[in-house]
Motif scaffolding. Structure first.
Motif, PDB file in Angstrom:
ATOM      1  N   GLY A  99       1.790  11.012   3.871  1.00 53.83           N
ATOM      2  CA  GLY A  99       1.584   9.576   3.723  1.00 53.83           C
ATOM      3  C   GLY A  99       2.356   8.750   4.724  1.00 53.83           C
ATOM      4  N   GLY A 100       3.491   9.272   5.208  1.00 55.97           N
ATOM      5  CA  GLY A 100       4.223   8.559   6.240  1.00 55.97           C
ATOM      6  C   GLY A 100       3.421   8.473   7.519  1.00 55.97           C
ATOM      7  N   ASN A 101       2.707   9.553   7.832  1.00 58.78           N
ATOM      8  CA  ASN A 101       1.809   9.564   8.977  1.00 58.78           C
ATOM      9  C   ASN A 101       0.692   8.545   8.763  1.00 58.78           C
ATOM     10  OD1 ASN A 101      -0.760  10.496  10.351  1.00 58.78           O
ATOM     11  ND2 ASN A 101       0.656  11.919  11.315  1.00 58.78           N
ATOM     12  N   CYS A 102       0.130   8.514   7.572  1.00 60.29           N
ATOM     13  CA  CYS A 102      -0.947   7.566   7.265  1.00 60.29           C
ATOM     14  C   CYS A 102      -0.470   6.123   7.418  1.00 60.29           C
ATOM     15  CB  CYS A 102      -1.448   7.784   5.842  1.00 60.29           C
ATOM     16  SG  CYS A 102      -2.291   9.367   5.561  1.00 60.29           S
ATOM     17  N   GLY A 131       2.853  -4.790   2.872  1.00 64.27           N
ATOM     18  CA  GLY A 131       3.774  -3.713   3.185  1.00 64.27           C
ATOM     19  C   GLY A 131       3.072  -2.387   2.992  1.00 64.27           C
ATOM     20  N   ALA A 132       3.608  -1.336   3.605  1.00 66.27           N
ATOM     21  CA  ALA A 132       3.097   0.016   3.390  1.00 66.27           C
ATOM     22  C   ALA A 132       4.263   0.975   3.389  1.00 66.27           C
ATOM     23  CB  ALA A 132       2.103   0.411   4.474  1.00 66.27           C
ATOM     24  N   THR A 133       4.187   1.947   2.507  1.00 72.18           N
ATOM     25  CA  THR A 133       5.160   3.026   2.510  1.00 72.18           C
ATOM     26  C   THR A 133       4.421   4.332   2.300  1.00 72.18           C
ATOM     27  OG1 THR A 133       7.236   3.858   1.554  1.00 72.18           O
ATOM     28  CG2 THR A 133       5.656   2.866   0.029  1.00 72.18           C
ATOM     29  N   HIS A 191      10.346  11.053   5.274  1.00 70.59           N
ATOM     30  CA  HIS A 191      10.069  12.446   5.619  1.00 70.59           C
ATOM     31  C   HIS A 191       8.603  12.630   6.011  1.00 70.59           C
ATOM     32  CE1 HIS A 191       9.034  12.817   1.268  1.00 70.59           C
ATOM     33  NE2 HIS A 191      10.235  12.362   1.022  1.00 70.59           N
ATOM     34  N   GLY A 192       8.139  11.711   6.879  1.00 68.61           N
ATOM     35  CA  GLY A 192       6.776  11.778   7.381  1.00 68.61           C
ATOM     36  C   GLY A 192       6.619  12.925   8.371  1.00 68.61           C
ATOM     37  N   GLY A 193       5.402  13.425   8.495  1.00 66.73           N
ATOM     38  CA  GLY A 193       5.143  14.560   9.374  1.00 66.73           C
ATOM     39  C   GLY A 193       4.221  14.217  10.525  1.00 66.73           C
ATOM     40  N   SER A 194       4.410  14.909  11.649  1.00 67.51           N
ATOM     41  CA  SER A 194       3.536  14.783  12.825  1.00 67.51           C
ATOM     42  C   SER A 194       3.426  13.343  13.302  1.00 67.51           C
ATOM     43  CB  SER A 194       2.142  15.346  12.513  1.00 67.51           C
ATOM     44  OG  SER A 194       2.216  16.704  12.121  1.00 67.51           O
ATOM     45  N   LEU A 195       4.555  12.667  13.403  1.00 66.68           N
ATOM     46  CA  LEU A 195       4.570  11.275  13.844  1.00 66.68           C
ATOM     47  C   LEU A 195       4.555  11.139  15.358  1.00 66.68           C
ATOM     48  CD1 LEU A 195       7.183   9.761  11.356  1.00 66.68           C
ATOM     49  CD2 LEU A 195       4.713  10.018  11.068  1.00 66.68           C
ATOM     50  N   ALA A 196       5.015  12.177  16.052  1.00 62.21           N
ATOM     51  CA  ALA A 196       5.069  12.131  17.517  1.00 62.21           C
ATOM     52  C   ALA A 196       4.851  13.541  18.042  1.00 62.21           C
ATOM     53  CB  ALA A 196       6.404  11.569  18.004  1.00 62.21           C
ATOM     54  N   THR A 197       3.605  13.886  18.272  1.00 58.06           N
ATOM     55  CA  THR A 197       3.244  15.239  18.699  1.00 58.06           C
ATOM     56  C   THR A 197       2.405  15.179  19.975  1.00 58.06           C
ATOM     57  OG1 THR A 197       1.139  15.354  17.500  1.00 58.06           O
ATOM     58  CG2 THR A 197       3.150  15.871  16.254  1.00 58.06           C
ATOM     59  N   ASP A 198       1.958  16.347  20.420  1.00 58.88           N
ATOM     60  CA  ASP A 198       1.110  16.421  21.606  1.00 58.88           C
ATOM     61  C   ASP A 198      -0.344  16.058  21.307  1.00 58.88           C
ATOM     62  OD1 ASP A 198       3.248  17.247  23.146  1.00 58.88           O
ATOM     63  OD2 ASP A 198       2.836  19.387  22.843  1.00 58.88           O
ATOM     64  N   SER A 199      -0.680  15.883  20.042  1.00 57.23           N
ATOM     65  CA  SER A 199      -2.054  15.557  19.668  1.00 57.23           C
ATOM     66  C   SER A 199      -2.453  14.190  20.225  1.00 57.23           C
ATOM     67  CB  SER A 199      -2.193  15.536  18.147  1.00 57.23           C
ATOM     68  OG  SER A 199      -3.431  14.964  17.763  1.00 57.23           O
ATOM     69  N   LEU A 215       0.853  -1.189   0.000  1.00 59.87           N
ATOM     70  CA  LEU A 215       0.000   0.000   0.000  1.00 59.87           C
ATOM     71  C   LEU A 215       0.887   1.236   0.000  1.00 59.87           C
ATOM     72  CD1 LEU A 215      -2.772   1.289   0.207  1.00 59.87           C
ATOM     73  CD2 LEU A 215      -2.780   0.765   2.657  1.00 59.87           C
ATOM     74  N   PHE A 216       0.723   2.088  -0.991  1.00 57.41           N
ATOM     75  CA  PHE A 216       1.545   3.281  -1.187  1.00 57.41           C
ATOM     76  C   PHE A 216       0.691   4.492  -0.818  1.00 57.41           C
ATOM     77  CE2 PHE A 216       4.966   5.152  -4.114  1.00 57.41           C
ATOM     78  CZ  PHE A 216       4.691   6.468  -3.784  1.00 57.41           C
ATOM     79  N   PHE A 217       1.087   5.178   0.259  1.00 59.97           N
ATOM     80  CA  PHE A 217       0.374   6.381   0.686  1.00 59.97           C
ATOM     81  C   PHE A 217       1.045   7.616   0.090  1.00 59.97           C
ATOM     82  CE2 PHE A 217      -0.809   3.456   4.161  1.00 59.97           C
ATOM     83  CZ  PHE A 217      -2.175   3.663   4.207  1.00 59.97           C
ATOM     84  N   MET A 218       0.289   8.355  -0.699  1.00 62.84           N
ATOM     85  CA  MET A 218       0.802   9.541  -1.396  1.00 62.84           C
ATOM     86  C   MET A 218       1.251  10.617  -0.406  1.00 62.84           C
ATOM     87  SD  MET A 218      -2.857  11.149  -2.535  1.00 62.84           S
ATOM     88  CE  MET A 218      -3.659  12.375  -1.484  1.00 62.84           C
ATOM     89  N   ASP A 219       1.998  11.583  -0.902  1.00 60.23           N
ATOM     90  CA  ASP A 219       2.341  12.745  -0.087  1.00 60.23           C
ATOM     91  C   ASP A 219       1.204  13.768  -0.153  1.00 60.23           C
ATOM     92  OD1 ASP A 219       2.591  14.078  -2.517  1.00 60.23           O
ATOM     93  OD2 ASP A 219       4.756  14.371  -2.373  1.00 60.23           O
ATOM     94  N   GLY A 220       1.372  14.898   0.526  1.00 55.49           N
ATOM     95  CA  GLY A 220       0.297  15.871   0.639  1.00 55.49           C
ATOM     96  C   GLY A 220      -0.110  16.535  -0.656  1.00 55.49           C
ATOM     97  N   LEU A 221       0.747  16.487  -1.662  1.00 55.78           N
ATOM     98  CA  LEU A 221       0.449  17.144  -2.927  1.00 55.78           C
ATOM     99  C   LEU A 221      -0.404  16.296  -3.858  1.00 55.78           C
ATOM    100  CD1 LEU A 221       3.900  18.739  -3.105  1.00 55.78           C
ATOM    101  CD2 LEU A 221       1.802  20.050  -3.421  1.00 55.78           C
ATOM    102  N   GLY A 222      -0.772  15.116  -3.413  1.00 57.37           N
ATOM    103  CA  GLY A 222      -1.762  14.341  -4.136  1.00 57.37           C
ATOM    104  C   GLY A 222      -1.224  13.516  -5.286  1.00 57.37           C
ATOM    105  N   ILE A 223      -2.166  12.927  -6.024  1.00 57.83           N
ATOM    106  CA  ILE A 223      -1.821  12.054  -7.139  1.00 57.83           C
ATOM    107  C   ILE A 223      -1.369  12.885  -8.335  1.00 57.83           C
ATOM    108  CG2 ILE A 223      -2.681  10.317  -8.727  1.00 57.83           C
ATOM    109  CD1 ILE A 223      -2.418   9.382  -5.809  1.00 57.83           C
ATOM    110  N   ARG A 224      -0.241  12.486  -8.898  1.00 61.45           N
ATOM    111  CA  ARG A 224       0.353  13.172 -10.042  1.00 61.45           C
ATOM    112  C   ARG A 224       1.394  12.234 -10.648  1.00 61.45           C
ATOM    113  NH1 ARG A 224       2.435  14.654  -5.253  1.00 61.45           N
ATOM    114  NH2 ARG A 224       4.639  15.253  -5.065  1.00 61.45           N
ATOM    115  N   PRO A 225       1.988  12.576 -11.781  1.00 58.55           N
ATOM    116  CA  PRO A 225       2.902  11.646 -12.445  1.00 58.55           C
ATOM    117  C   PRO A 225       4.055  11.135 -11.574  1.00 58.55           C
ATOM    118  CG  PRO A 225       2.266  13.348 -13.976  1.00 58.55           C
ATOM    119  CD  PRO A 225       1.666  13.739 -12.647  1.00 58.55           C
ATOM    120  N   SER A 226       4.596  11.966 -10.695  1.00 56.13           N
ATOM    121  CA  SER A 226       5.714  11.495  -9.878  1.00 56.13           C
ATOM    122  C   SER A 226       5.294  10.361  -8.953  1.00 56.13           C
ATOM    123  CB  SER A 226       6.314  12.646  -9.067  1.00 56.13           C
ATOM    124  OG  SER A 226       5.392  13.142  -8.113  1.00 56.13           O
ATOM    125  N   MET A 227       4.051  10.381  -8.456  1.00 55.96           N
ATOM    126  CA  MET A 227       3.566   9.281  -7.631  1.00 55.96           C
ATOM    127  C   MET A 227       3.445   8.003  -8.469  1.00 55.96           C
ATOM    128  SD  MET A 227       2.947  10.409  -4.425  1.00 55.96           S
ATOM    129  CE  MET A 227       4.580  11.165  -4.631  1.00 55.96           C
TER     130      MET A 227
END
Length: 246
Positions: A131-134, A124-126, A153-161, A33-45
């Motif tokens: 998407g790293g957070n997902c 597997g998941a990447t 380069h996942g974001g908000s993996l360990a926060t106060d949330s 399972l491939f989780f996209m980055d925040g910029l969404g689906i596009r040719p680079s994905m």
């Protein structure tokens, strides 16, 4: 490119997705399972999905923004230079609550499990940036479905949330690999240590590293901070993880 366009029925609607398979081998293959980055689906994905597939996997790349309707492919340089576009991006990323991520991951892994060309019932998941957070969220909520999970380069993996992924790693049974960037406001050194501590305490087999000389977004070819050296290191680490786990 072997891209097959499919629709996944989720709890909240119809999610467009792409399936990539190896160009030179016959299945069934382990599912990823491939989780996209925040910029969404596009040719680079799509390019990244095919490269991963060609290493011997069936890769499912869903459009996580399906609830928002269709949208034009986003150009990172244009998005980051325009305040209105940056605000829209922030809204899109923020629309993915923990509940939605888990509901989606359930539908996505059901799709992999139901395919005759997928080998096995653990995947597997990447994921990249958002998407790293997902990916880590999915692994914590559905531990029986993942044998290996990676975040780059996942974001908000360990926060106060209260919804921070590091709070839900206790049940993870698969291997976890997390690679951060230097001077990354989305994954600081303190957050890295907090995630490391949570994974260690939970007894999860893991590796949490920082790629030197690499900035947030280093693995994705169309990002302004793309680093060929760091991207190749990412591919080596990802394929090693999946090769040993799937």
């Amino acid at each position: 490119m072997t891209r097959e366009a499919i629709i996944i029925e989720t709890r909240d609607g119809r999610c467009p997705a792409s399936v990539f398979t190896p160009t030179e081998s016959r299945g069934p293959w382990p599912g990823v399972l491939f989780f996209m980055d925040g910029l969404g689906i596009r040719p680079s994905m799509w390019e990244m999905g095919q490269r991963l597939a060609d290493a011997g996997y069936l890769v499912l790349l869903p459009d996580l923004y399906y609830r928002e309707g269709s949208y034009a492919p986003m150009d990172p340089s244009e998005v980051f230079s325009a305040p209105d576009a940056r605000e829209r991006l922030k809204q899109l990323v923020g629309s993915l609550t923990r509940e939605r991520k888990i509901a989606d991951a359930t539908a996505f892994t059901d799709t992999l499990a139901d395919r005759a060309d997928v080998a096995g019932k653990r995947f597997g998941a990447t994921g990249y940036c958002m998407g790293g957070n997902c990916a880590l969220t999915a692994a914590g909520a559905l531990p029986e479905r993942f044998a290996a999970v990676a975040s780059f380069h996942g974001g908000s993996l360990a926060t106060d949330s209260p919804d921070s992924p590091h709070r839900f790693v206790d049940g993870i049974t698969g291997r976890v690999y997390v690679a951060g960037a230097i001077e990354d406001a989305h994954f600081t050194d303190a957050e890295k240590q907090q995630l490391e501590d949570a994974l260690t305490e939970a007894g999860v087999t893991h590796e949490v590293v920082t790629y030197e000389h690499a900035r947030h977004g280093f693995a994705v070819p169309d990002m302004p901070v793309y680093s060929p050296e760091a991207a190749e290191r990412h591919w080596d680490a990802l394929l090693k993880l999946f090769g040993e786990s799937l």
